[in-house]
Enzyme design. Structure first.
Site, PDB file in Angstrom:
ATOM      1  N   SER A 144       0.849  -1.189   0.000  1.00 40.56           N
ATOM      2  CA  SER A 144       0.000   0.000   0.000  1.00 40.56           C
ATOM      3  C   SER A 144       0.882   1.235   0.000  1.00 40.56           C
ATOM      4  O   SER A 144       2.008   1.214   0.523  1.00 40.56           O
ATOM      5  CB  SER A 144      -0.899   0.014   1.241  1.00 40.56           C
ATOM      6  OG  SER A 144      -1.553   1.268   1.388  1.00 40.56           O
ATOM      7  N   TYR A 157      -0.964  -0.552  10.551  1.00 43.08           N
ATOM      8  CA  TYR A 157      -1.189  -0.930   9.156  1.00 43.08           C
ATOM      9  C   TYR A 157      -0.079  -0.379   8.253  1.00 43.08           C
ATOM     10  O   TYR A 157       0.488  -1.112   7.429  1.00 43.08           O
ATOM     11  CB  TYR A 157      -2.541  -0.412   8.683  1.00 43.08           C
ATOM     12  CG  TYR A 157      -2.816  -0.705   7.220  1.00 43.08           C
ATOM     13  CD1 TYR A 157      -3.186  -1.977   6.812  1.00 43.08           C
ATOM     14  CD2 TYR A 157      -2.685   0.282   6.247  1.00 43.08           C
ATOM     15  CE1 TYR A 157      -3.429  -2.266   5.476  1.00 43.08           C
ATOM     16  CE2 TYR A 157      -2.920   0.008   4.911  1.00 43.08           C
ATOM     17  CZ  TYR A 157      -3.292  -1.261   4.530  1.00 43.08           C
ATOM     18  OH  TYR A 157      -3.517  -1.535   3.200  1.00 43.08           O
TER      19      TYR A 157
END
Length: 268
Positions: A144, A157
C-alpha cells in the site's frame, strides 16, 4: 496476460475486493485458480462467478485463517490432491485499523501482524522453493502507499505495509537470476469494503477522505499489478495521480514529513 496462460494461481483474500478482481482477470487465461480467504460462503460465490465466466476452469477454495496452525497442512493436502504446483502467488489478504494506537484492541493488532506480515512471509517461504526449482514463477505482494509514510491513526497498518514493500524489494534481488519475478503492488485508496471494516466505532476522524480523482478503480489496480509482475517490475503504484503525489510525498525530508503530520496522532 499472456505470461499467465495455463498457470496455477493462488490468491489470498480472494472473497471480495481486489482478491475477487484478481480472480476475475486471471480466469480467462489461468489453468487453475486457488482461492483463499476466511469466509467459505463468499469464496463459494466467487468460485461460481469464475465458473460462469469460463466453464471448465479449475477452481479450488480453501477457507480458513492464514495464520492458523492447520492452514499450511491443509493447503499442502489440497495441492497434492489436485496435482497442482503454484506458479503465481498473490499475497493480497490484509487487515487495517483506523484509530490511535493507544486505544487499539490487542487482538486486532495481533491479527494484523499475523495476516499482513506473518502470513505473507510463511506463504512466500512455502511456495518460493518450488518456483525456483522450476525456474518459473511470479509473486505479487499487495502492499500500500500507506507504507511509504508514517501515518498517525494508521500506525500498525502503515508499518506492516512498509515491511511488505521492503521484503518484496529484497526478495526480488535474491531471485533476480532464478526465473521468479517478485513485485510489490502499492495501491492508494480503492473503493472496496476495506475502509469500512478497518474503521473502529468513534474513530471516523482518523479516516482520510480521499478526493474522487485520487481513487483508482479496483479493475485498474489489479490490471496494473498483473502487468507489473508479468514484466518483472519491482513495484507499481496504480494511477498517475497517486503515483506522482506519493512519490513526491515520500521524497520529502523526514523532518518536513513529521511537521506535516504533527498533531494528527490524537494524543498531543
Amino acid at each position: 496476460m499472456k505470461p499467465f496462460t495455463g498457470v496455477t494461481a493462488l490468491i489470498t483474500g480472494a472473497s471480495a475486493g481486489l482478491g475477487r478482481e484478481f480472480a476475475l482477470q486471471l480466469a480467462p487465461v489461468a489453468g487453475a485458480v486457488v482461492l483463499v480467504a476466511r469466509r467459505q460462503d463468499r469464496l463459494t460465490a466467487v468460485a461460481a462467478e469464475l465458473g460462469a465466466l469460463r466453464p471448465g476452469l479449475r477452481v479450488m477454495v480453501l477457507a480458513g485463517d492464514l495464520g492458523g496452525t492447520d492452514f499450511h497442512p491443509r493447503l499442502d493436502a489440497l495441492l497434492a490432491r489436485e496435482g497442482l504446483e503454484v506458479d503465481l502467488l498473490i499475497n493480497n489478504a490484509g487487515l487495517g485499523d483506523y484509530g490511535p494506537f493507544v486505544d487499539a484492541d490487542p487482538a486486532r493488532i495481533e491479527a494484523m501482524l499475523t495476516t499482513n506480515i506473518g502470513a505473507v512471509v510463511r506463504l512466500t517461504r512455502a511456495l518460493l522453493p518450488g518456483m525456483i526449482a522450476r525456474r518459473r514463477g511470479w509473486i505479487l505482494q499487495v502492499s500500500s502507499v500507506a507504507g511509504l509514510l508514517p501515518l498517525p491513526g494508521l500506525a500498525i497498518y502503515a508499518a506492516t505495509k512498509a515491511f511488505v514493500t521492503s521484503f518484496s524489494e529484497a526478495l526480488r534481488l535474491e531471485c533476480i537470476e532464478s526465473g521468479v519475478h517478485v513485485t510489490a503492488l502499492l495501491p492508494g485508496p480503492v473503493n472496496t469494503e476495506f475502509g469500512r471494516v478497518a474503521t473502529r466505532p468513534g474513530a471516523e476522524e482518523y479516516v482520510r477522505i480521499s478526493p474522487p480523482f485520487f481513487k483508482v478503480p479496483p479493475e485498474c489496480v489489479v490490471a496494473s499489478g498483473l502487468a507489473a509482475v508479468a514484466a518483472g517490475r519491482p513495484r507499481v503504484i496504480p494511477g498517475w495521480i497517486p503515483r506522482v503525489c506519493m512519490t513526491l510525498a515520500a521524497s520529502l525530508p523526514l523532518p518536513l514529513i513529521r511537521a506535516i503530520l504533527r498533531g494528527r496522532g490524537g494524543t498531543g
